[in-house]
Design an enzyme around this catalytic site. Structure first.
Site, short mmCIF file in Angstrom:
data_model
loop_
_atom_site.label_atom_id
_atom_site.label_comp_id
_atom_site.label_asym_id
_atom_site.label_seq_id
_atom_site.Cartn_x
_atom_site.Cartn_y
_atom_site.Cartn_z
N ARG A 34 0.85 -1.20 0.00
CA ARG A 34 0.00 0.00 0.00
C ARG A 34 0.88 1.24 0.00
NH1 ARG A 34 1.17 2.07 4.75
NH2 ARG A 34 1.29 0.74 6.61
N GLY B 196 1.88 5.01 1.78
CA GLY B 196 2.03 5.45 3.17
C GLY B 196 3.24 4.85 3.84
N ASP B 197 3.41 5.19 5.10
CA ASP B 197 4.58 4.78 5.87
C ASP B 197 4.19 3.65 6.83
OD1 ASP B 197 6.97 5.06 7.84
OD2 ASP B 197 7.46 6.51 6.27
N THR C 131 2.33 1.77 10.03
CA THR C 131 1.05 1.79 10.73
C THR C 131 0.99 0.61 11.68
OG1 THR C 131 -0.09 2.85 8.87
CG2 THR C 131 -1.46 1.69 10.42
N TYR C 132 0.28 0.80 12.77
CA TYR C 132 0.03 -0.28 13.74
C TYR C 132 -1.43 -0.71 13.64
CZ TYR C 132 -1.59 -2.16 18.20
OH TYR C 132 -2.20 -2.92 19.16
N MET D 180 -4.93 5.91 7.22
CA MET D 180 -5.37 5.37 5.93
C MET D 180 -4.19 5.10 5.03
SD MET D 180 -8.82 7.48 5.01
CE MET D 180 -10.19 7.43 6.16
N GLY D 181 -4.32 4.05 4.25
CA GLY D 181 -3.32 3.73 3.22
C GLY D 181 -3.94 2.76 2.24
N ALA E 117 -7.77 2.38 9.39
CA ALA E 117 -7.69 1.80 10.73
C ALA E 117 -8.14 2.87 11.73
CB ALA E 117 -6.27 1.35 11.04
N CYS F 290 3.06 6.78 10.92
CA CYS F 290 3.01 7.35 9.57
C CYS F 290 4.23 8.22 9.26
CB CYS F 290 1.72 8.13 9.35
SG CYS F 290 0.24 7.15 9.63
#
Length: 238
Positions: A88, A90-91, A93-94, A161-162, A175, A191
């Site tokens: 995806r 973006g960076d 994410t948890y 979001m991603g 999420a 992020c």
């Protein structure tokens, strides 16, 4: 244009298993589009919306920086968390228990072919849902997701979001922190943004827990309206 969307709530499910399932649904839609193009047919493509909770996991998008994960493999294991590099945008994410994760797998040819609009409508779905709980949430310029107190020293993200899209078919998604253990966010730079905090709906409302099924119902109501979609319940996949 098929605006029917098949809804599945997968419950608590391993990240990799869910990712594989997303890829399967995604590929079925893409294959149908390729077949239609080759054969000059107009067989309808399906759309899906998956709800899921994941065990503790960190995921790094294609443009992400590994340095934003602040722990090593042994420390992840001690926290009973896993880690994946994924496809995806973006960076880092948890995902974890107490978080509503939503994966719309849509053929945007059935709705609109505009990824920017798609992301803004997902954000709007969350903003409208949280407004029902008395929260004034908004977008932060240049930072995808949903935030509180944007432009102040107290800015904090409540929904990440991603997404990925190919041939106008989407996967991955959002999420939303509902009853999340915020301590897990301390193990990363969320992020890749160093100067802003993360929050959860139960914290904002001053409650121990919030009914997650109630939140899901509100999200789906706004999703149907914003996307002019028609949701239908599918059997849960084991």
């Amino acid at each position: 244009m098929n605006k029917k969307v098949i809804l599945q709530d997968l419950g608590l499910k391993d990240y990799k298993e869910t990712w594989d399932y997303q890829e399967e649904l995604f590929q079925e839609i893409v294959d149908q589009k390729i077949q239609n193009r080759r054969n000059g047919t107009q067989e309808p493509t399906q759309n899906h919306f998956l709800f899921v909770e994941h065990p503790h996991v960190y995921t790094l998008g294609k443009s992400g920086n590994m340095d934003n994960l602040l722990v090593n493999e042994a420390q992840l294991k001690a926290k009973e968390a896993s880690f994946y590099k994924i496809n995806r945008g973006g960076d880092i994410t948890y995902h974890g228990p107490g978080q509503i994760v939503g994966y719309p797998i849509l053929d945007l040819d059935n709705f609109f072919t505009d990824i920017h609009k798609y992301l803004r409508l997902l954000e709007e779905m969350v903003i409208l849902t949280l407004a029902e709980y008395g929260l004034k949430c908004e977008r932060s310029e240049g930072e995808t997701g949903v935030w509180l107190d944007v432009g102040t020293p107290f800015a904090r993200k409540i929904c990440a979001m991603g997404v990925r899209a190919s041939r106008w078919v989407t996967m991955h998604g959002f999420a939303l922190n509902i009853n999340a253990n915020l301590g897990y966010f301390d193990l990363m730079i969320p992020c890749g943004i160093k100067d802003k905090a993360v929050t959860s709906l139960n914290v904002e409302l001053g409650q121990k827990t919030v009914d997650m099924d109630e939140v899901k119902g509100k999200l789906l109501k706004h999703f149907e309206h914003l996307f002019e979609a028609e949701l239908s319940q599918a059997k849960v996949v084991s």
